[in-house]
Write a protein that holds these residues in place. Structure first.
Motif, mmCIF file in Angstrom:
data_model
loop_
_atom_site.group_PDB
_atom_site.id
_atom_site.type_symbol
_atom_site.label_atom_id
_atom_site.label_comp_id
_atom_site.label_asym_id
_atom_site.label_seq_id
_atom_site.Cartn_x
_atom_site.Cartn_y
_atom_site.Cartn_z
ATOM 1 N N LEU A 133 -9.163 22.476 -54.085
ATOM 2 C CA LEU A 133 -8.734 23.852 -54.323
ATOM 3 C C LEU A 133 -8.778 24.090 -55.825
ATOM 4 O O LEU A 133 -8.166 23.349 -56.598
ATOM 5 N N ILE A 134 -9.515 25.136 -56.251
ATOM 6 C CA ILE A 134 -9.653 25.456 -57.664
ATOM 7 C C ILE A 134 -8.957 26.786 -57.941
ATOM 8 O O ILE A 134 -9.143 27.755 -57.203
ATOM 9 N N THR A 135 -8.164 26.835 -58.989
ATOM 10 C CA THR A 135 -7.578 28.107 -59.444
ATOM 11 C C THR A 135 -8.105 28.405 -60.848
ATOM 12 O O THR A 135 -8.353 27.487 -61.631
ATOM 13 N N ILE A 136 -8.265 29.699 -61.159
ATOM 14 C CA ILE A 136 -8.985 30.049 -62.389
ATOM 15 C C ILE A 136 -8.090 30.209 -63.611
ATOM 16 O O ILE A 136 -8.578 30.493 -64.704
ATOM 17 N N SER A 137 -6.777 30.030 -63.445
ATOM 18 C CA SER A 137 -5.871 30.129 -64.596
ATOM 19 C C SER A 137 -4.578 29.404 -64.261
ATOM 20 O O SER A 137 -4.286 29.105 -63.098
ATOM 21 N N ASP A 138 -3.780 29.128 -65.287
ATOM 22 C CA ASP A 138 -2.466 28.528 -65.058
ATOM 23 C C ASP A 138 -1.585 29.479 -64.252
ATOM 24 O O ASP A 138 -0.779 29.043 -63.421
ATOM 25 N N VAL B 37 -2.470 31.623 -61.868
ATOM 26 C CA VAL B 37 -2.794 31.527 -60.444
ATOM 27 C C VAL B 37 -2.331 30.186 -59.889
ATOM 28 O O VAL B 37 -1.783 30.112 -58.778
ATOM 29 N N LYS B 38 -2.546 29.127 -60.644
ATOM 30 C CA LYS B 38 -2.134 27.785 -60.204
ATOM 31 C C LYS B 38 -0.633 27.748 -59.911
ATOM 32 O O LYS B 38 -0.200 27.266 -58.849
ATOM 33 N N GLU B 39 0.167 28.268 -60.836
ATOM 34 C CA GLU B 39 1.617 28.247 -60.666
ATOM 35 C C GLU B 39 2.056 29.138 -59.506
ATOM 36 O O GLU B 39 2.987 28.796 -58.768
ATOM 37 N N THR B 40 1.389 30.276 -59.335
ATOM 38 C CA THR B 40 1.748 31.183 -58.241
ATOM 39 C C THR B 40 1.467 30.544 -56.885
ATOM 40 O O THR B 40 2.301 30.600 -55.972
ATOM 41 N N SER C 114 1.211 27.356 -56.252
ATOM 42 C CA SER C 114 2.104 26.215 -56.076
ATOM 43 C C SER C 114 3.460 26.675 -55.561
ATOM 44 O O SER C 114 4.041 26.066 -54.664
ATOM 45 N N GLY C 115 3.957 27.784 -56.110
ATOM 46 C CA GLY C 115 5.254 28.302 -55.688
ATOM 47 C C GLY C 115 5.233 28.927 -54.304
ATOM 48 O O GLY C 115 6.181 28.793 -53.529
ATOM 49 N N LYS C 116 4.119 29.606 -53.954
ATOM 50 C CA LYS C 116 4.053 30.331 -52.686
ATOM 51 C C LYS C 116 3.690 29.434 -51.511
ATOM 52 O O LYS C 116 4.275 29.528 -50.428
ATOM 53 N N TYR C 117 2.706 28.547 -51.705
ATOM 54 C CA TYR C 117 2.204 27.736 -50.596
ATOM 55 C C TYR C 117 2.438 26.236 -50.772
ATOM 56 O O TYR C 117 2.048 25.444 -49.921
ATOM 57 N N ASP C 118 3.040 25.848 -51.896
ATOM 58 C CA ASP C 118 3.251 24.427 -52.191
ATOM 59 C C ASP C 118 1.927 23.664 -52.149
ATOM 60 O O ASP C 118 1.826 22.576 -51.570
ATOM 61 N N LEU C 119 0.903 24.238 -52.784
ATOM 62 C CA LEU C 119 -0.429 23.641 -52.801
ATOM 63 C C LEU C 119 -0.741 23.076 -54.178
ATOM 64 O O LEU C 119 -0.426 23.695 -55.198
ATOM 65 N N GLU C 120 -1.372 21.923 -54.202
ATOM 66 C CA GLU C 120 -1.827 21.334 -55.445
ATOM 67 C C GLU C 120 -3.254 21.796 -55.708
ATOM 68 O O GLU C 120 -4.138 21.610 -54.872
ATOM 69 N N THR C 121 -3.475 22.439 -56.838
ATOM 70 C CA THR C 121 -4.802 22.957 -57.161
ATOM 71 C C THR C 121 -5.256 22.432 -58.520
ATOM 72 O O THR C 121 -4.453 21.951 -59.320
ATOM 73 N N ILE C 122 -6.542 22.553 -58.763
ATOM 74 C CA ILE C 122 -7.128 22.172 -60.043
ATOM 75 C C ILE C 122 -7.385 23.437 -60.852
ATOM 76 O O ILE C 122 -8.129 24.320 -60.409
ATOM 77 N N ARG C 123 -6.758 23.557 -62.010
ATOM 78 C CA ARG C 123 -7.018 24.721 -62.855
ATOM 79 C C ARG C 123 -8.324 24.514 -63.614
ATOM 80 O O ARG C 123 -8.472 23.564 -64.352
ATOM 81 N N LEU C 124 -9.251 25.423 -63.381
ATOM 82 C CA LEU C 124 -10.549 25.342 -64.047
ATOM 83 C C LEU C 124 -10.922 26.733 -64.534
ATOM 84 O O LEU C 124 -11.272 27.615 -63.739
ATOM 85 N N TYR C 125 -10.825 26.947 -65.841
ATOM 86 C CA TYR C 125 -11.192 28.241 -66.392
ATOM 87 C C TYR C 125 -12.676 28.519 -66.143
ATOM 88 O O TYR C 125 -13.503 27.607 -66.206
#
Length: 549
Positions: free
Chosen positions: A155-160, A162-165, A167-178
């Motif tokens: 799972l890739i998120t495009i910013s910190d 989105v990553k934090e959101t 993580s808080g909403k779905y308890d998902l671990e994602t990779i932040r990649l600009y």
């Protein structure tokens, strides 16, 4: 090096920033990837991908979100059926192209994740937007989407942000990649003090969530304060009702000398060279490609203190200036503050922004990180036992299919009826114009000096356009669902006292008679259908022809 066959799902409707970003990346990773793109059947974007030598397919699929609190069981059933059928359509392409991994390039559709499970291949999910925070939307089948998120190989998120959101909403671990950006395409000299002007550029999709309404109200405040030399250029396409309402407000308030709205342009270099400042007014932007481009182009960036925009500019305004979201006075104050900022301070901030953008969003680094993610996902993949889950999906599809087909048929039939009725009015209107008449003539001859327009879809907007510069005053607009137009233009309400107007003109073609009767029951004696207005010119023509015999 053996190239990997990677399939990319593209969800957007046109060739905007997302398409350009994807094309840039696919061009950059051709050394180690054989990219294949799948897009929606109703978009016309394949030419540039094909020119770049990228294989391109179009299939029928839909996005899976609606405005918050507008969902119902029928919509959920239709969503499930449409997504499952889209997954089945994608399977032959997977087999034909020997796809090794699917890269889902947005969070707004999930059918390709189902296809990956059916085909027994890994999938990477790239989360580029926040439906609720950014667009006021929600998933139709959120529990299913969450289940598919959990089974993604990366799972890739495009910013910190989105990553934090997530993580808080779905308890998902994602990779932040600009995102990666073609630096050389956008970078230019930051300019000189002598060349610095009072022109502000605001590019992007024109929708309520992007905040152009705040910019226009800020322009009004600036004019009131005497800043008449300011020029604001808004660039983009978007929600037709919203764009129309903004333009009407600009005309009515005589802001044309300060604000102009231009259609989407895929090369903003000329406009960026004319402007010294750039505005990002979006709410909860996931990242903000236009902000990055502005930094590279040497524009002084002003952004709403919200989401990814704050992440880019810096909470302490290290690389630009921030204003409070949806606060047009705060925006006007910040624009004045930017114009008054000493040149050396301004130059240092623009240089810091440009260097930050170069270092953080380099496409070469981005492509290398993607290659590593693909390699890891493919090499570590072991087919999961999905029989029970796939059987569950198939059962859900079969149960919902009858409901979905019936609902879709009803929806299609209603849309056809509405389109047919509106088309009939449009043809009559065209005949009126070709015969040299204008609709204001009807109202003059009937002694009607002011009106209310009921129904602000296409016919209502066209009537407003025709009468706008005539002597007929449009005193009220009426609509059961004015959407964002209601915040920009003056809408009346039938439930809040009697409207003081000579006549109400109903422009809703399909239910014209029903609405007229309803308005008469409210005590309005002069209620006219648009069909009656148009029909009066046809009768006029007949009388003229009879007189010639």
């Amino acid at each position: 090096m053996v190239k990997k066959n990677i399939l990319y799902i593209f969800n957007d409707m046109g060739f905007g920033g997302a398409a350009q970003s994807l094309l840039d990346i696919l061009t950059g990773i051709r050394e180690f990837v054989n990219p294949i793109v799948v897009a929606r059947e109703d978009v016309i974007i394949e030419e540039k991908f094909v020119e770049a030598g990228i294989r391109f397919y179009k299939i029928r699929f839909f996005t899976n979100q609606v405005k918050i609190a507008t969902s119902d069981e029928n919509k959920k059933a239709c969503d499930m059926v449409q997504s499952y059928e889209a997954a089945l359509r994608l399977l032959p392409i997977i087999k034909k192209e020997n796809i090794q991994l699917i890269h889902i390039n947005s969070s707004v559709s999930y059918f390709a994740a189902i296809t990956a499970l059916m085909a027994g291949i890994p999938y990477v999910w790239h989360i580029r937007e926040l439906l609720e925070e950014q667009f006021g939307c929600e998933f139709l089948n959120e529990a299913l989407v969450e289940k598919l998120y959990e089974q993604a190989d990366k799972l890739i998120t495009i910013s910190d942000y989105v990553k934090e959101t997530y993580s808080g909403k779905y308890d998902l671990e994602t990779i932040r990649l600009y995102d990666g950006v073609n630096i050389n395409r956008y970078k230019r000299h930051t300019g000189t003090e002598e060349a610095c002007n009072h022109t502000f550029l605001a590019p992007g999709a024109i929708t309520p969530e992007k905040g152009q309404w705040d910019i226009i109200r800020a322009a009004e405040i600036l004019r009131e304060r005497g800043f008449t030399e300011v020029r604001i250029i808004i660039v983009g396409n978007g929600d037709a009702d919203y764009v129309w309402a903004l333009k009407k407000y600009i005309n009515r308030k005589k802001l044309n000398q300060i604000v102009c709205i231009l259609p989407y342009c895929d090369d903003l270099s000329h406009l960026r060279s004319q402007a010294s400042y750039a505005i990002t007014s979006s709410q909860n932007e996931a990242l903000g490609r236009v902000t990055i481009e502005a930094m590279l182009a040497g524009n002084f960036v002003i952004g709403a203190r919200s989401g990814g925009t704050t992440e880019l500019i810096g909470a302490r305004e290290e690389r630009g200036m921030l204003y409070e979201l949806h606060d047009s006075k705060s925006l006007a104050d910040t624009m004045i503050r930017a114009m008054a900022c000493p040149w050396e301070t301004k130059k240092a901030m623009m240089k810091a922004a440009q260097e930050y953008a170069e270092e953080t969003f380099d496409s070469g680094h981005y492509c290398e990180r993607l290659r590593e993610l693909y390699d890891t996902a493919i090499m570590s993949y072991t087919p999961k036992k999905q029989d029970d889950f796939l059987q569950f999906l198939k059962k859900q599809y079969e149960q919902n299919r009858k409901v979905s087909v019936s609902q879709c048929q009803d929806d299609i039939m209603m849309r056809c009826k509405k389109s047919e009725a509106a088309f009939g009015l449009a043809i009559k209107w065209l005949e009126v114009k070709q015969n040299g008449y204008d609709l204001a003539q009807y109202f003059r001859e009937c002694g009607i000096r002011n009106i209310a327009i009921y129904g602000m879809a296409d016919m209502g907007k066209r009537l407003y356009d025709e009468l706008e510069d005539s002597e007929i005053e449009i005193r009220y607009l009426l609509d059961q669902n004015p959407k964002m137009m209601g915040q920009i233009l003056k809408f009346g309400s039938l439930g809040q006292g009697r409207l003081e107007t000579d006549a109400i003109v109903v422009t809703v073609a399909l239910s014209e008679r029903q609405i007229i009767d309803e308005l008469i029951s409210y005590g309005y004696d002069k209620v006219i259908g648009l069909s009656e207005v148009l029909g009066s010119f046809e009768k006029r023509k007949c009388k003229w022809e009879e007189g010639c015999k």
